[in-house]
Write a protein that holds these residues in place. Sequence first.
Motif, short mmCIF file in Angstrom:
data_model
loop_
_atom_site.label_atom_id
_atom_site.label_comp_id
_atom_site.label_asym_id
_atom_site.label_seq_id
_atom_site.Cartn_x
_atom_site.Cartn_y
_atom_site.Cartn_z
N THR A 290 -8.66 4.73 5.43
CA THR A 290 -7.94 4.38 4.21
C THR A 290 -8.85 3.54 3.32
O THR A 290 -9.72 2.83 3.81
CB THR A 290 -6.65 3.60 4.52
OG1 THR A 290 -6.06 3.13 3.31
CG2 THR A 290 -6.94 2.39 5.42
N SER A 291 -8.62 3.63 2.03
CA SER A 291 -9.40 2.83 1.09
C SER A 291 -8.81 1.44 0.90
O SER A 291 -9.40 0.59 0.24
CB SER A 291 -9.47 3.54 -0.28
OG SER A 291 -8.16 3.73 -0.80
N ASP A 292 -7.66 1.20 1.51
CA ASP A 292 -6.98 -0.09 1.40
C ASP A 292 -7.63 -1.08 2.37
O ASP A 292 -7.37 -1.05 3.58
CB ASP A 292 -5.49 0.07 1.71
CG ASP A 292 -4.72 -1.23 1.56
OD1 ASP A 292 -5.32 -2.24 1.11
OD2 ASP A 292 -3.52 -1.25 1.90
N THR A 293 -8.45 -1.97 1.84
CA THR A 293 -9.16 -2.93 2.71
C THR A 293 -8.23 -4.01 3.25
O THR A 293 -8.64 -4.80 4.10
CB THR A 293 -10.30 -3.61 1.93
OG1 THR A 293 -9.77 -4.27 0.77
CG2 THR A 293 -11.34 -2.57 1.50
N GLU A 294 -6.98 -4.07 2.77
CA GLU A 294 -6.02 -5.06 3.25
C GLU A 294 -5.28 -4.59 4.50
O GLU A 294 -4.53 -5.35 5.10
CB GLU A 294 -4.99 -5.36 2.14
CG GLU A 294 -5.59 -5.99 0.91
CD GLU A 294 -5.90 -7.46 1.13
OE1 GLU A 294 -5.00 -8.30 0.98
OE2 GLU A 294 -7.06 -7.76 1.47
N SER A 295 -5.45 -3.33 4.87
CA SER A 295 -4.70 -2.76 5.99
C SER A 295 -5.20 -3.28 7.33
O SER A 295 -6.36 -3.71 7.48
CB SER A 295 -4.80 -1.23 5.98
OG SER A 295 -4.14 -0.70 4.86
N ASN A 314 0.14 -1.43 6.80
CA ASN A 314 -0.14 -2.07 5.52
C ASN A 314 0.07 -3.58 5.63
O ASN A 314 0.67 -4.08 6.58
CB ASN A 314 0.70 -1.46 4.40
CG ASN A 314 2.19 -1.74 4.56
OD1 ASN A 314 2.66 -2.15 5.61
ND2 ASN A 314 2.94 -1.48 3.50
#
Length: 748
Positions: A290-295, A314
């Motif tokens: 995923t491109s979500d670095t907060e995951s 998430n």
Amino acid sequence: MRRRISFTSCCALLAFIFMLCVTASAPAGAQTAPTKPLTIETMYQPGGLTGRAPETMEWSPDGTRLTFVQRDEKGENGELWNVDTTTGDKTLLVSAAKLASLDPDVNKVKNEREKERRTRYHVAAYLWAPDSKHLIFDSQGQLWLYDLRSETAVQFTSASEPSGDPKFSPDGGHVAYVRKHNLYVRPVDGKDEKQLTKDTGENLFNGDIDWVYAEELAVRSNYFWSPDSKDIVFLHMDETKVPTYPITDWLPTHPNVENEKYPKVGDPNPVVRLGVADADKGKVRWISLTSDTESYIPRFGWVRDGVIWAEVLNRTEDKMDLYFVDAKTGKSKIVLTETTPGAWIDFEHVEVRFLKSNGQFLWPSWRDGNMHLYLYSFDKQNPMAAEAKLERQLTKGDFEVLGIEGVDEAAGTVFFLANKDDPRQLHLFSVQLDGSGFKSLTSEEGMHFGNFSDDGKHYTHMFFGPQTVTTISLCAVSGTCKPVWKARDAIAGYGLRAPKYLEFKADDGTVLYGRLLLPPDAPAGGKIPLIVNIYGGPAAQMVRKGAPDPFDEILSRKGFAIFAVDNRGTPGRDRKFQTAIRHEFGAVELKDQLTALDQLLALYPQLDKDRLAIWGWSNGGSMTLYAMTHSDRFRAGVAVAPVTNQVNYDTIYTERYMGLLKDDKAGYEESDVTRDADKLHGALLLVHGTSDDNVHFQNSIQMIDALIKAGKQFRLMTYPNKTHSIAGKDARVHLFTMIVDHFERELK
């Protein structure tokens, strides 16, 4: 913030024995005539009141035997014992003389934080080899390979830096381990060691675990061998942007400072990604999910050779995706998405379990309002061809499934822990994969735990109840059980009494469960001072049908009544009950506590409404401060290791319940008890360990500052270098004696 006492696995024996001696409770019963004097000193004598329980129970891979370490009362000498699953016969596997160096007593560890890490997270002292003929021991950072046939140990690692978390390859040919945040592998014959990852510095982890993943996601390992023993999938963590918290040792002339990576609310979390290392060539292939670095990536493993599974959660923790990944190409596919609008993923109990023999997995979910088991299927030959298919819901009803304990794939049976019929109890159950045959394996009132062998044919059964001492048995699923260990009868020996179990109603009609222990010799017509023991948070229940609490008994013999109630927001109940505290800490909990307290006082007129006190630890300490600053009901209170401002605590735990800081600043401000220091009512004793790496000492420092500025007098006790548990006989005796003295001074 967790004063973590696991209720989902029989493996964590040390935690359970601690619970038996200090924090458990049980149903109503008559007082037993004591044969031994009960004091705080006897509570913390070597072995406690019940005797030292077996440690590190493990099943051999072939399922033929159960092993455990049994130490003497002082913990100085231990032996590794073997129990035959067929006969129940116990034999000595490793003598005390040999085990002294292979598995020394954890109490000999000088560093308090390391000692707490090994006990709190149940770091395994030894591991079985796949051939069931060898063991590998982790002896305080050095690995030793032990041959059961020759009864000899060979030192496997000797580096200056400690090695940990060893794992045999499935074919038994190699051992992998972590050293200084990097992965290593070595043949079992002891030939050349190979370093698979080569990051330098303290901020990059490969297969290693940071503090917040271990504490709040219950991660115990971050790498896994492929079934064919050729590859290792691991989690890479970049903690460069995670802020540090300084933990100071003030005892030396020149104090030492250890900086701990700790993301507080709103801070950057570690950035994570998966890597696959070729165990032979050392080449690493990186996987981007995923491109979500907060995951978060809290769990991952192997579906089969060449295919990885991974969960991606998430940051708000209300959506989790299950990915299947081609280990060679890195191509990935989301095969299942779980969402919980208005709630959170109850990660404490959401543990996917893949079946080895076919393309199926078990998936716990809160989706129908209770935590239940669901069976999914997929094409094992081509796992990424389509999304996973829901086959059926295996369990239903108004109860919580609290853990998948084992699976017998040959018989098509799933074994699990649940609180069906009474959320104050835990029992073992089974159900068939076709949804039929739901049944209970245990029936006696109390707390039951199971630890199943890999094939699901046998299990250890740990049980303690209202009037029953702790027992551990080795059981065949067919029904026969053999005794392994039995605790000393502290109930009879020390005259421990069980409290009365009571039910109350919250203002919305919700049933709240409580318990009350009255003094054994209350004066006729006299009023009894009452102490409320509170936790109140989403990590622990106070009202369980377990063993009588010796500290409650000590207080009651001094003329106090002891009361506890589980408010909305505590675990063990349905999703609506648990999520009542969503986006706030304090208000709902205190409302339920005071509502139940009023009903209790009406039910028991001998209780003195003008002499009330409250005390708690961790979240219970936070609630003690909240109660003493948001009500005038309590004459005295003791807050141990409290969070005083929620932004001081870690991201994963706090944001799960409170949401993100940027989305609800008002909610965070309302839960900050330092803002209301000027409203403190009653005599406060504030307690904290200076090396608490969980709930930082900073919390109490901020509360102290606020109380001084508000002109409020209070008492303070700090424990040098002690962590969140304030462990050790000297510290515990001192602390609990101070608590008794505080209540005697303020309530009598």
